[in-house]
Motif scaffolding. Structure first.
Motif, PDB file in Angstrom:
ATOM      1  N   TYR A 109       0.882  -1.169   0.000  1.00 43.24           N
ATOM      2  CA  TYR A 109       0.000   0.000   0.000  1.00 43.24           C
ATOM      3  C   TYR A 109       0.914   1.211   0.000  1.00 43.24           C
ATOM      4  O   TYR A 109       2.135   1.071   0.182  1.00 43.24           O
ATOM      5  N   SER A 110       0.342   2.395  -0.186  1.00 44.59           N
ATOM      6  CA  SER A 110       1.176   3.585  -0.343  1.00 44.59           C
ATOM      7  C   SER A 110       2.105   3.802   0.862  1.00 44.59           C
ATOM      8  O   SER A 110       1.661   3.759   2.014  1.00 44.59           O
ATOM      9  N   SER A 111       3.391   4.025   0.562  1.00 43.49           N
ATOM     10  CA  SER A 111       4.392   4.144   1.621  1.00 43.49           C
ATOM     11  C   SER A 111       4.108   5.306   2.579  1.00 43.49           C
ATOM     12  O   SER A 111       4.488   5.280   3.736  1.00 43.49           O
ATOM     13  N   ILE A 112       3.383   6.305   2.101  1.00 41.09           N
ATOM     14  CA  ILE A 112       3.166   7.525   2.894  1.00 41.09           C
ATOM     15  C   ILE A 112       2.471   7.241   4.231  1.00 41.09           C
ATOM     16  O   ILE A 112       2.693   7.934   5.209  1.00 41.09           O
ATOM     17  N   PHE A 113       1.634   6.198   4.254  1.00 42.64           N
ATOM     18  CA  PHE A 113       0.840   5.978   5.465  1.00 42.64           C
ATOM     19  C   PHE A 113       1.624   5.267   6.569  1.00 42.64           C
ATOM     20  O   PHE A 113       1.088   4.950   7.618  1.00 42.64           O
ATOM     21  N   ASN A 114       2.898   5.051   6.308  1.00 47.71           N
ATOM     22  CA  ASN A 114       3.754   4.462   7.343  1.00 47.71           C
ATOM     23  C   ASN A 114       4.503   5.530   8.138  1.00 47.71           C
ATOM     24  O   ASN A 114       5.427   5.213   8.876  1.00 47.71           O
ATOM     25  N   SER A 196       5.747  12.864   0.450  1.00 47.58           N
ATOM     26  CA  SER A 196       4.703  13.107  -0.576  1.00 47.58           C
ATOM     27  C   SER A 196       5.285  12.967  -1.981  1.00 47.58           C
ATOM     28  O   SER A 196       4.635  12.442  -2.884  1.00 47.58           O
ATOM     29  N   LEU A 197       6.513  13.449  -2.157  1.00 43.51           N
ATOM     30  CA  LEU A 197       7.137  13.329  -3.482  1.00 43.51           C
ATOM     31  C   LEU A 197       7.354  11.861  -3.856  1.00 43.51           C
ATOM     32  O   LEU A 197       7.313  11.489  -5.028  1.00 43.51           O
ATOM     33  N   MET A 198       7.580  11.038  -2.833  1.00 47.26           N
ATOM     34  CA  MET A 198       7.799   9.603  -3.088  1.00 47.26           C
ATOM     35  C   MET A 198       6.507   8.905  -3.508  1.00 47.26           C
ATOM     36  O   MET A 198       6.543   7.816  -4.068  1.00 47.26           O
ATOM     37  N   TYR A 259       9.734  24.115 -11.783  1.00 48.81           N
ATOM     38  CA  TYR A 259      10.620  24.215 -10.626  1.00 48.81           C
ATOM     39  C   TYR A 259      11.604  23.043 -10.634  1.00 48.81           C
ATOM     40  O   TYR A 259      11.193  21.893 -10.843  1.00 48.81           O
ATOM     41  N   ASP A 260      12.880  23.338 -10.420  1.00 48.81           N
ATOM     42  CA  ASP A 260      13.850  22.269 -10.180  1.00 48.81           C
ATOM     43  C   ASP A 260      13.781  21.919  -8.692  1.00 48.81           C
ATOM     44  O   ASP A 260      13.482  22.786  -7.876  1.00 48.81           O
ATOM     45  N   TYR A 261      14.028  20.676  -8.370  1.00 52.60           N
ATOM     46  CA  TYR A 261      14.010  20.301  -6.954  1.00 52.60           C
ATOM     47  C   TYR A 261      15.157  19.356  -6.633  1.00 52.60           C
ATOM     48  O   TYR A 261      15.782  18.782  -7.530  1.00 52.60           O
ATOM     49  N   GLY A 262      15.423  19.224  -5.337  1.00 52.81           N
ATOM     50  CA  GLY A 262      16.586  18.446  -4.888  1.00 52.81           C
ATOM     51  C   GLY A 262      16.397  16.939  -5.004  1.00 52.81           C
ATOM     52  O   GLY A 262      15.320  16.458  -5.379  1.00 52.81           O
ATOM     53  N   ALA A 263      17.438  16.206  -4.660  1.00 50.32           N
ATOM     54  CA  ALA A 263      17.412  14.746  -4.804  1.00 50.32           C
ATOM     55  C   ALA A 263      16.519  14.101  -3.747  1.00 50.32           C
ATOM     56  O   ALA A 263      16.553  14.479  -2.571  1.00 50.32           O
ATOM     57  N   ILE A 264      15.741  13.132  -4.195  1.00 48.07           N
ATOM     58  CA  ILE A 264      14.862  12.392  -3.286  1.00 48.07           C
ATOM     59  C   ILE A 264      15.659  11.237  -2.670  1.00 48.07           C
ATOM     60  O   ILE A 264      16.462  10.599  -3.341  1.00 48.07           O
ATOM     61  N   ASN A 265      15.405  10.985  -1.402  1.00 46.49           N
ATOM     62  CA  ASN A 265      16.119   9.895  -0.722  1.00 46.49           C
ATOM     63  C   ASN A 265      15.441   8.556  -1.038  1.00 46.49           C
ATOM     64  O   ASN A 265      14.564   8.088  -0.316  1.00 46.49           O
ATOM     65  N   TRP A 266      15.876   7.946  -2.133  1.00 48.22           N
ATOM     66  CA  TRP A 266      15.227   6.701  -2.582  1.00 48.22           C
ATOM     67  C   TRP A 266      15.520   5.536  -1.664  1.00 48.22           C
ATOM     68  O   TRP A 266      14.781   4.552  -1.634  1.00 48.22           O
ATOM     69  N   GLU A 267      16.584   5.632  -0.909  1.00 49.71           N
ATOM     70  CA  GLU A 267      16.910   4.564   0.036  1.00 49.71           C
ATOM     71  C   GLU A 267      15.817   4.520   1.114  1.00 49.71           C
ATOM     72  O   GLU A 267      15.355   3.446   1.499  1.00 49.71           O
ATOM     73  N   GLU A 268      15.413   5.699   1.554  1.00 46.88           N
ATOM     74  CA  GLU A 268      14.344   5.762   2.563  1.00 46.88           C
ATOM     75  C   GLU A 268      13.059   5.146   1.990  1.00 46.88           C
ATOM     76  O   GLU A 268      12.393   4.341   2.638  1.00 46.88           O
ATOM     77  N   PHE A 269      12.746   5.511   0.755  1.00 47.27           N
ATOM     78  CA  PHE A 269      11.556   4.974   0.077  1.00 47.27           C
ATOM     79  C   PHE A 269      11.591   3.435   0.067  1.00 47.27           C
ATOM     80  O   PHE A 269      10.629   2.767   0.430  1.00 47.27           O
ATOM     81  N   LYS A 270      12.750   2.902  -0.324  1.00 51.97           N
ATOM     82  CA  LYS A 270      12.914   1.449  -0.410  1.00 51.97           C
ATOM     83  C   LYS A 270      12.685   0.799   0.955  1.00 51.97           C
ATOM     84  O   LYS A 270      12.005  -0.196   1.092  1.00 51.97           O
ATOM     85  N   GLN A 271      13.276   1.413   1.968  1.00 55.09           N
ATOM     86  CA  GLN A 271      13.146   0.878   3.321  1.00 55.09           C
ATOM     87  C   GLN A 271      11.685   0.848   3.764  1.00 55.09           C
ATOM     88  O   GLN A 271      11.222  -0.128   4.339  1.00 55.09           O
ATOM     89  N   VAL A 272      10.963   1.940   3.487  1.00 56.12           N
ATOM     90  CA  VAL A 272       9.566   2.011   3.935  1.00 56.12           C
ATOM     91  C   VAL A 272       8.721   0.983   3.177  1.00 56.12           C
ATOM     92  O   VAL A 272       7.887   0.282   3.763  1.00 56.12           O
TER      93      VAL A 272
END
Ligand SMILES: [Fe+2]
Ligand SMILES: [Fe+2]
Length: 324
Positions: A109-114, A196-198, A259-272
């Motif tokens: 399910y969506s990672s955001i709710f964790n 939210s970006l993830m 808008y340009d934006y900074g790097a997303i922490n994909w490692e965190e995404f993977k972990q969640v």
């Protein structure tokens, strides 16, 4: 693949190209069915799990008005889950199977709710950012190629837009409040922005299912396109709150007009996603407990339905005899 299978594939793709909806009884490639079952059930689970972080604040809402709004919103999410489970069932999977997949950890399910909801301002940030991201993902789904999913999304999107506006309005009030309220507002934005970006999923070049989903018009925009739309929208709206997004690299790019934006922490995404987020365990435990606690209700409903059916058939036999 034999010739008939090839023909069926071609006809199927032609219908999709002509923007015709695919309905449950129509022929469809097995992969299309499986992709949709996975996507719709994940979506349904997200709606239901998504009730938990906000449900946590219903008893602590700061006024009767806010409580009523939050209650209505959380109830809407339950409704979204139910339409979506029904849409998935038309593809030949039972609701029990879907729940089983959720409870065993097989379905995602969506990672955001964790992530935890630590302050009242989180209710505003969730509405504005999380429901805001959900809308961008879901509006194109109103035109997705599978009929039942597309139709369910029409109503869902109407409700989501109310969710987003109530979230923004909640933060707007806090942003015009005391210093403590302003800090609470900024802190919630800081914590919810990156997750939210993830929500738009992995980068396009790392999103394995995207290509086929685009060809089948299940998906209409890529993850990165939608993410960019979201950044552009929020980077403007935040000015009205007089707050900042927690990204020092966020800048308007005159050339791209985005808008340009900074790097997303994909490692965190993977972990969640893998179950190691701050609240994964708690969320699943809550769902499993609700399932076990509902045992007697399901049993009673089944017995009641059987009794009703028996009475109905007895009444029919009786009236049939009467008219003989
Ligand atoms: Fe929803
Ligand atoms: Fe929502």
């Amino acid at each position: 693949m034999d010739q008939t299978a090839n023909q069926l594939q071609d006809q199927f793709q032609q219908r999709i190209d002509l923007e015709q909806k695919i309905e449950p009884r129509d022929w469809m490639p097995e992969k299309y069915r499986q992709t949709l079952i996975r996507q719709i059930s994940q979506h349904a689970h997200s709606e239901i799990i998504g009730m938990l972080p906000e449900g946590n604040w219903i008893t602590r809402a700061p006024s009767l008005k806010r409580k009523a709004i939050l209650l209505a919103k959380v109830q809407d999410e339950a409704g979204h889950g139910l339409y979506l489970y029904s849409a998935a069932e038309t593809l030949g999977i039972s609701r029990d199977e879907m729940y089983e997949q959720l409870h065993s950890g097989k379905a995602k399910y969506s990672s955001i709710f964790n992530y935890p909801t630590l302050s009242w301002a989180d209710m505003g940030a969730i509405g504005w950012l999380v429901d805001g991201a959900a809308i961008l993902n879901q509006v194109p789904l109103c035109r997705t190629s599978f009929g039942p999913y597309a139709r369910a999304m029409v109503r869902v999107c109407k409700e989501e837009s109310f969710h987003q506006r109530q979230g923004f309005e909640c933060l707007l009030q806090l942003s015009r409040g005391s210093e403590v309220q302003r800090q609470m507002c900024q802190d919630a934005i800081n914590r919810w922005w990156w997750p939210s970006l993830m929500m738009f999923g992995p980068k396009d070049d790392e999103s394995p299912n995207s290509k086929l989903s685009m060809q089948w018009k299940i998906k209409r925009f890529s993850n990165d396109e939608l993410r960019q739309k979201f950044v552009d929208m929020i980077a403007e709206q935040i000015k009205l709150l007089n707050m900042v997004l927690p990204d020092p690299d966020l800048t308007w790019n005159e050339q791209t007009k985005h808008y340009d934006y900074g790097a997303i922490n994909w490692e965190e995404f993977k972990q969640v996603i893998q179950g190691n987020g701050p609240c994964n365990k708690e969320r699943l435990e809550a769902r499993k407990k609700a399932w076990t606690n509902g045992d007697w209700v399901r049993e009673a409903a089944t017995v009641h339905a059987a009794k009703q059916a028996k009475r109905k058939s007895e009444a029919q036999t009786f009236s049939a005899k009467e008219t003989q």
